[in-house]
Write an enzyme that holds these catalytic residues in place. Structure first.
Site, PDB file in Angstrom:
ATOM      1  N   LEU A 234       0.836  -1.195   0.000  1.00  0.00           N
ATOM      2  CA  LEU A 234       0.000   0.000   0.000  1.00  0.00           C
ATOM      3  C   LEU A 234       0.871   1.246   0.000  1.00  0.00           C
ATOM      4  O   LEU A 234       1.756   1.404   0.849  1.00  0.00           O
ATOM      5  CB  LEU A 234      -0.899   0.005   1.231  1.00  0.00           C
ATOM      6  CG  LEU A 234      -1.995   1.065   1.287  1.00  0.00           C
ATOM      7  CD1 LEU A 234      -3.061   0.788   0.233  1.00  0.00           C
ATOM      8  CD2 LEU A 234      -2.624   1.091   2.670  1.00  0.00           C
ATOM      9  N   CYS A 235       0.639   2.148  -0.959  1.00  0.00           N
ATOM     10  CA  CYS A 235       1.596   3.237  -1.172  1.00  0.00           C
ATOM     11  C   CYS A 235       1.037   4.624  -0.896  1.00  0.00           C
ATOM     12  O   CYS A 235       1.762   5.612  -0.984  1.00  0.00           O
ATOM     13  CB  CYS A 235       2.126   3.195  -2.605  1.00  0.00           C
ATOM     14  SG  CYS A 235       0.844   3.383  -3.866  1.00  0.00           S
ATOM     15  N   GLN A 236      -0.259   4.755  -0.554  1.00  0.00           N
ATOM     16  CA  GLN A 236      -0.813   6.086  -0.340  1.00  0.00           C
ATOM     17  C   GLN A 236      -0.062   6.850   0.744  1.00  0.00           C
ATOM     18  O   GLN A 236       0.080   8.059   0.680  1.00  0.00           O
ATOM     19  CB  GLN A 236      -2.302   6.000   0.022  1.00  0.00           C
ATOM     20  CG  GLN A 236      -3.222   5.734  -1.153  1.00  0.00           C
ATOM     21  CD  GLN A 236      -3.360   4.249  -1.459  1.00  0.00           C
ATOM     22  OE1 GLN A 236      -2.597   3.437  -0.942  1.00  0.00           O
ATOM     23  NE2 GLN A 236      -4.316   3.898  -2.289  1.00  0.00           N
TER      24      GLN A 236
ATOM     25  N   PHE B  93       3.009   6.936   1.246  1.00  0.00           N
ATOM     26  CA  PHE B  93       4.284   7.465   0.763  1.00  0.00           C
ATOM     27  C   PHE B  93       4.088   8.553  -0.291  1.00  0.00           C
ATOM     28  O   PHE B  93       5.049   9.166  -0.734  1.00  0.00           O
ATOM     29  CB  PHE B  93       5.134   6.346   0.149  1.00  0.00           C
ATOM     30  CG  PHE B  93       5.480   5.246   1.114  1.00  0.00           C
ATOM     31  CD1 PHE B  93       5.962   5.537   2.378  1.00  0.00           C
ATOM     32  CD2 PHE B  93       5.315   3.921   0.758  1.00  0.00           C
ATOM     33  CE1 PHE B  93       6.288   4.517   3.268  1.00  0.00           C
ATOM     34  CE2 PHE B  93       5.635   2.887   1.635  1.00  0.00           C
ATOM     35  CZ  PHE B  93       6.127   3.197   2.902  1.00  0.00           C
TER      36      PHE B  93
END
Length: 359
Positions: A77-79, A81
């Site tokens: 999950l990258c939100q 970053f």
């Protein structure tokens, strides 16, 4: 070679792996809607719909014997970053630590290769703490690796989207990131011109193609199909459509008269990507949360359809997205462009073949 996909989403990375000649055996995805999309488009892959933290070694045991032929890949999950999420770009955000699960699974499966993918913002989030822990973790597992920021436009995708890739080899084999394609970068017009004309709030899923001849970029994506699905568009209120009419190609909220932006408490804090109209003769900006950002069609005063966003992401037209329109939009926006993923995986397949030839 066989693949194991963690944080699979709708399957953009898996599709890239398949296109590079890798047989993806198992995928893990916690979101039920994305898992349905994945299962529909990857019927030969076993999908484990569960939180990665609940996936025990016992559930992964059947694939451990295939480690010598395995590529383990995924993008946690990258939100947290993302540069647009200032409040969550820190060590207090629990989802920012999901990379530890990637390392845990790698420790157990011991794949010959691993590919870790994430947003560009990972590099400097929390002064680089996460990036350092990820690279240290890969080293501790005994992998040699290379890491690089890759822009999708360099690999045939009509979208200015930069992602972080780390590629590791268990056995110390050399890996070279794919060379940039020398051909002209496809544009938004190349991606969209043969798709049907739509209206604000359109809800007819399957439609025939438009009359325009498909571009060299679009033709392989449509193949022999006569039409395709996911031609659904968010229904925007009349005052939003008024705003759209003021935005030229390449423009954004700054082109909208202040009198039409009354519900924004402080217009100056709007992100430059809000109310951005795509330029037909240029690559697109990032297709992320394209509904929330109010991305505008290049020549129609409406938002993008799910299929239009998927085209810009380089998904083929046979690839169908499931769930409500909001879930479909999220799945497309979160995906790694398949053509970008394919280039990364194809370089692994090439390195693997060269190693075998030497032995």
């Amino acid at each position: 070679m066989i693949g194991v996909d963690l944080f699979a989403g709708a399957g953009g990375m898996s599709l890239g792996a398949r296109q590079a000649g890798i047989s993806v055996q198992v995928a893990v995805e916690s979101d039920a809607h994305a898992a349905k999309t994945y299962a529909l488009n990857h019927p030969d892959t076993k999908i484990l719909c569960a939180n990665i933290r609940a996936i025990t070694n016992r559930r992964l045991r059947p694939w451990r014997t295939l480690s010598d032929e395995m590529v383990l890949f995924g993008g946690p999950l990258c939100q947290g970053f993302s540069w647009s999420n200032v409040r969550t770009r820190n060590t207090d955000n629990d989802s920012n630590w999901l990379f530890e699960e990637f390392l845990r699974v790698a420790r157990y499966l011991q794949p010959a290769w691993l590919v870790f993918e994430n947003v560009q913002g990972l590099v400097n989030t929390a002064q680089g703490v996460f990036l350092q822990q990820i690279t240290d973790g890969v080293k501790d597992l005994g992998y040699t690796f290379k890491a690089r920021l890759l822009n999708a436009t360099h690999y045939g995708v009509p979208q200015d989207r930069t992602r972080y890739f780390l590629v590791g080899s268990r056995d110390g084999h050399a890996y070279r990131f794919p060379r940039k394609k020398g051909l002209p970068t496809p544009t938004v017009e190349d991606a969209l011109r043969d798709l049907p004309q739509l209206e604000n709030g359109d809800s007819t899923c399957w439609r025939r193609y438009g009359r325009a001849k498909p571009s060299a970029y679009a033709q392989p994506l449509r193949g022999e199909l006569k039409g395709c699905c996911n031609h659904v568009v968010s229904r925007n209120a009349a005052y939003v459509l008024q705003r759209y009419a003021h935005v030229p190609c390449g423009g954004n909220w700054e082109n909208i008269p202040p009198r039409l932006m009354g519900n924004y408490e402080d217009r100056t804090r709007c992100h430059t990507g809000i109310y951005h109209r795509l330029c037909p003769r240029s690559p697109s900006v990032v297709i992320g949360n394209f509904r929330k950002n109010m991305l505008i069609h290049p020549d129609q005063d409406r938002g993008l359809s799910v299929r239009e966003a998927a085209r810009i992401q380089s998904f083929p037209d046979w690839y169908a997205f499931r769930g409500s329109i909001g879930f479909q939009q999220q799945q497309v926006g979160n995906a790694v462009p398949p053509l970008l993923a394919e280039a990364v995986f194809r370089a692994i397949v090439t390195a693997n073949q060269k190693t075998r030839a030497r032995h």
